[in-house]
Design a protein around this motif. Structure first.
Motif, PDB file in Angstrom:
ATOM      1  N   LEU A  47      27.783   8.681   9.680  1.00  0.00           N
ATOM      2  CA  LEU A  47      28.316   9.920  10.250  1.00  0.00           C
ATOM      3  C   LEU A  47      27.310  11.052  10.210  1.00  0.00           C
ATOM      4  O   LEU A  47      27.080  11.728  11.202  1.00  0.00           O
ATOM      5  CB  LEU A  47      29.567  10.366   9.480  1.00  0.00           C
ATOM      6  CG  LEU A  47      30.935   9.855   9.912  1.00  0.00           C
ATOM      7  CD1 LEU A  47      32.001  10.473   9.030  1.00  0.00           C
ATOM      8  CD2 LEU A  47      31.199  10.154  11.370  1.00  0.00           C
ATOM      9  N   LEU A  48      26.766  11.295   9.014  1.00  0.00           N
ATOM     10  CA  LEU A  48      25.830  12.412   8.865  1.00  0.00           C
ATOM     11  C   LEU A  48      25.088  12.290   7.541  1.00  0.00           C
ATOM     12  O   LEU A  48      25.445  11.472   6.692  1.00  0.00           O
ATOM     13  CB  LEU A  48      26.574  13.751   8.942  1.00  0.00           C
ATOM     14  CG  LEU A  48      27.784  13.969   8.046  1.00  0.00           C
ATOM     15  CD1 LEU A  48      27.418  14.298   6.621  1.00  0.00           C
ATOM     16  CD2 LEU A  48      28.666  15.084   8.603  1.00  0.00           C
ATOM     17  N   LYS A  49      24.061  13.138   7.406  1.00  0.00           N
ATOM     18  CA  LYS A  49      23.253  13.116   6.191  1.00  0.00           C
ATOM     19  C   LYS A  49      22.818  14.526   5.836  1.00  0.00           C
ATOM     20  O   LYS A  49      22.694  15.405   6.690  1.00  0.00           O
ATOM     21  CB  LYS A  49      22.025  12.244   6.378  1.00  0.00           C
ATOM     22  CG  LYS A  49      21.024  12.804   7.390  1.00  0.00           C
ATOM     23  CD  LYS A  49      19.839  11.900   7.545  1.00  0.00           C
ATOM     24  CE  LYS A  49      18.781  12.526   8.457  1.00  0.00           C
ATOM     25  NZ  LYS A  49      19.234  12.667   9.848  1.00  0.00           N
ATOM     26  N   TYR A  50      22.556  14.719   4.559  1.00  0.00           N
ATOM     27  CA  TYR A  50      21.871  15.916   4.070  1.00  0.00           C
ATOM     28  C   TYR A  50      20.601  15.452   3.363  1.00  0.00           C
ATOM     29  O   TYR A  50      20.662  14.654   2.425  1.00  0.00           O
ATOM     30  CB  TYR A  50      22.735  16.716   3.093  1.00  0.00           C
ATOM     31  CG  TYR A  50      21.946  17.825   2.441  1.00  0.00           C
ATOM     32  CD1 TYR A  50      21.344  17.641   1.202  1.00  0.00           C
ATOM     33  CD2 TYR A  50      21.770  19.040   3.089  1.00  0.00           C
ATOM     34  CE1 TYR A  50      20.595  18.651   0.620  1.00  0.00           C
ATOM     35  CE2 TYR A  50      21.017  20.049   2.521  1.00  0.00           C
ATOM     36  CZ  TYR A  50      20.436  19.853   1.276  1.00  0.00           C
ATOM     37  OH  TYR A  50      19.676  20.843   0.711  1.00  0.00           O
ATOM     38  N   ILE A  51      19.477  16.001   3.826  1.00  0.00           N
ATOM     39  CA  ILE A  51      18.206  15.691   3.168  1.00  0.00           C
ATOM     40  C   ILE A  51      17.620  16.973   2.585  1.00  0.00           C
ATOM     41  O   ILE A  51      17.296  17.063   1.416  1.00  0.00           O
ATOM     42  CB  ILE A  51      17.209  15.060   4.150  1.00  0.00           C
ATOM     43  CG1 ILE A  51      17.824  13.824   4.832  1.00  0.00           C
ATOM     44  CG2 ILE A  51      15.897  14.704   3.457  1.00  0.00           C
ATOM     45  CD1 ILE A  51      18.179  12.712   3.883  1.00  0.00           C
ATOM     46  N   THR A  52      17.508  17.969   3.424  1.00  0.00           N
ATOM     47  CA  THR A  52      17.004  19.270   3.005  1.00  0.00           C
ATOM     48  C   THR A  52      17.393  20.276   4.072  1.00  0.00           C
ATOM     49  O   THR A  52      17.868  19.910   5.139  1.00  0.00           O
ATOM     50  CB  THR A  52      15.481  19.232   2.809  1.00  0.00           C
ATOM     51  OG1 THR A  52      15.052  20.476   2.268  1.00  0.00           O
ATOM     52  CG2 THR A  52      14.771  18.989   4.132  1.00  0.00           C
ATOM     53  N   GLY A  53      17.229  21.568   3.780  1.00  0.00           N
ATOM     54  CA  GLY A  53      17.500  22.561   4.813  1.00  0.00           C
ATOM     55  C   GLY A  53      18.878  23.178   4.688  1.00  0.00           C
ATOM     56  O   GLY A  53      19.388  23.392   3.594  1.00  0.00           O
ATOM     57  N   ASP A  54      19.510  23.438   5.814  1.00  0.00           N
ATOM     58  CA  ASP A  54      20.809  24.103   5.843  1.00  0.00           C
ATOM     59  C   ASP A  54      21.846  23.328   5.052  1.00  0.00           C
ATOM     60  O   ASP A  54      21.918  22.094   5.130  1.00  0.00           O
ATOM     61  CB  ASP A  54      21.308  24.261   7.286  1.00  0.00           C
ATOM     62  CG  ASP A  54      20.505  25.278   8.048  1.00  0.00           C
ATOM     63  OD1 ASP A  54      20.546  25.247   9.295  1.00  0.00           O
ATOM     64  OD2 ASP A  54      19.825  26.104   7.399  1.00  0.00           O
ATOM     65  N   ASN A  55      22.663  24.077   4.330  1.00  0.00           N
ATOM     66  CA  ASN A  55      23.683  23.426   3.515  1.00  0.00           C
ATOM     67  C   ASN A  55      24.809  22.841   4.340  1.00  0.00           C
ATOM     68  O   ASN A  55      25.540  21.969   3.876  1.00  0.00           O
ATOM     69  CB  ASN A  55      24.259  24.425   2.512  1.00  0.00           C
ATOM     70  CG  ASN A  55      23.260  24.778   1.422  1.00  0.00           C
ATOM     71  OD1 ASN A  55      22.283  24.061   1.207  1.00  0.00           O
ATOM     72  ND2 ASN A  55      23.489  25.888   0.750  1.00  0.00           N
ATOM     73  N   LEU A  56      24.986  23.325   5.551  1.00  0.00           N
ATOM     74  CA  LEU A  56      26.015  22.789   6.434  1.00  0.00           C
ATOM     75  C   LEU A  56      25.345  21.872   7.454  1.00  0.00           C
ATOM     76  O   LEU A  56      24.519  22.316   8.245  1.00  0.00           O
ATOM     77  CB  LEU A  56      26.749  23.921   7.144  1.00  0.00           C
ATOM     78  CG  LEU A  56      27.976  23.508   7.961  1.00  0.00           C
ATOM     79  CD1 LEU A  56      29.065  22.933   7.062  1.00  0.00           C
ATOM     80  CD2 LEU A  56      28.502  24.684   8.772  1.00  0.00           C
ATOM     81  N   VAL A  57      25.703  20.619   7.405  1.00  0.00           N
ATOM     82  CA  VAL A  57      25.111  19.651   8.326  1.00  0.00           C
ATOM     83  C   VAL A  57      26.179  19.145   9.279  1.00  0.00           C
ATOM     84  O   VAL A  57      27.331  18.957   8.898  1.00  0.00           O
ATOM     85  CB  VAL A  57      24.456  18.471   7.584  1.00  0.00           C
ATOM     86  CG1 VAL A  57      23.284  18.943   6.769  1.00  0.00           C
ATOM     87  CG2 VAL A  57      25.444  17.755   6.688  1.00  0.00           C
TER      88      VAL A  57
END
Lengths: 112, 119
Positions: A47-57
């Motif tokens: 579905l989605l991932k968080y790696i770095t950057g904005d806290n809302l992905v």
């Protein structure tokens, strides 16, 4: 120990209402976090991932997730639920040696 | 569309028999994961390969389970002897780890699973 927790076995939401599926994690270093969805008799889909950057992905099918470092959480959200969103949702984290470990899953029921 | 192929889709066997599950990862992918899904335990990681080398099999019962990648297009998971408690859905997933990417294994592609019933 590196782990992922999904505190709710099941979440029920009325169609059209916002939904949240909770996830907390424990991992050393910067977390790489993921959400996957599983429909009946199928494998998991990214579905989605968080790696770095904005806290809302933002991810597929209108889903988004909010990373909160202080609360070690990565909750999945959608502003307006659809009946077709009913499925099993898994949170995951990248652990040592790049292996991916999953939470136990949360079953989401969208009520018409 | 490229996809991970698992065979068989369903397997019913008797306790004590050998079970072999096969997985064909997506062409070009260099990581392969085996997971087991049960109602009670959720999705457990059994084994993980990168470039055909086993990196982690700490989640796998060593006395009866074995996982191999005889070549880049085939991963196998064997249970010998099988027991009723092995009944579960077994998933294979593949991914691509790039040296120049921060997001290694950022997206796994799952097969449809092998539903195993050991009587």
């Amino acid at each position: 120990a590196q782990s992922v927790a999904q505190p709710e076995d099941q979440v029920n939401v009325a169609e059209g209402n916002p939904l949240t599926v909770k996830c907390t994690y424990s991992v050393s270093g910067n977390p790489y976090l993921f959400w996957y969805v599983q429909y009946p008799n199928r494998g998991l889909q990214f579905l989605l991932k968080y790696i770095t950057g904005d806290n809302l992905v933002k991810g597929s099918y209108g889903f988004e997730a909010e990373f909160n470092k202080s609360q070690t959480s990565f909750h999945l959200k959608k502003p307006s639920a659809l009946v077709s969103d009913s499925a099993l949702y898994f949170c995951a984290v990248r652990a040592s040696h790049d292996k991916i470990i999953f939470g136990k899953g949360t079953r989401l029921h969208i009520l018409p | 569309d490229a996809r991970v192929t698992q065979t068989p889709r369903h397997k019913v066997t008797e306790m004590g028999q050998e079970v072999t599950m096969r997985c064909q990862p997506i062409l070009g992918h260099n990581t392969v994961f085996w997971y087991r899904q049960t109602m009670m335990q959720g999705l457990e990681l059994l084994a993980y390969f990168r470039n055909r080398a086993p990196l982690d099999d700490s989640g796998m019962p060593k006395d009866r389970f074995s996982a191999e990648m005889p070549d880049a297009t085939l991963a196998t998971l064997k249970i010998q002897p099988s027991e009723p408690r092995d009944s579960a859905v077994y998933f294979c997933a593949s991914g691509l780890r790039r040296r120049d990417s921060l997001a290694t294994n950022e997206k796994l592609f799952f097969g449809s699973g092998t539903q195993l019933s050991v009587l």
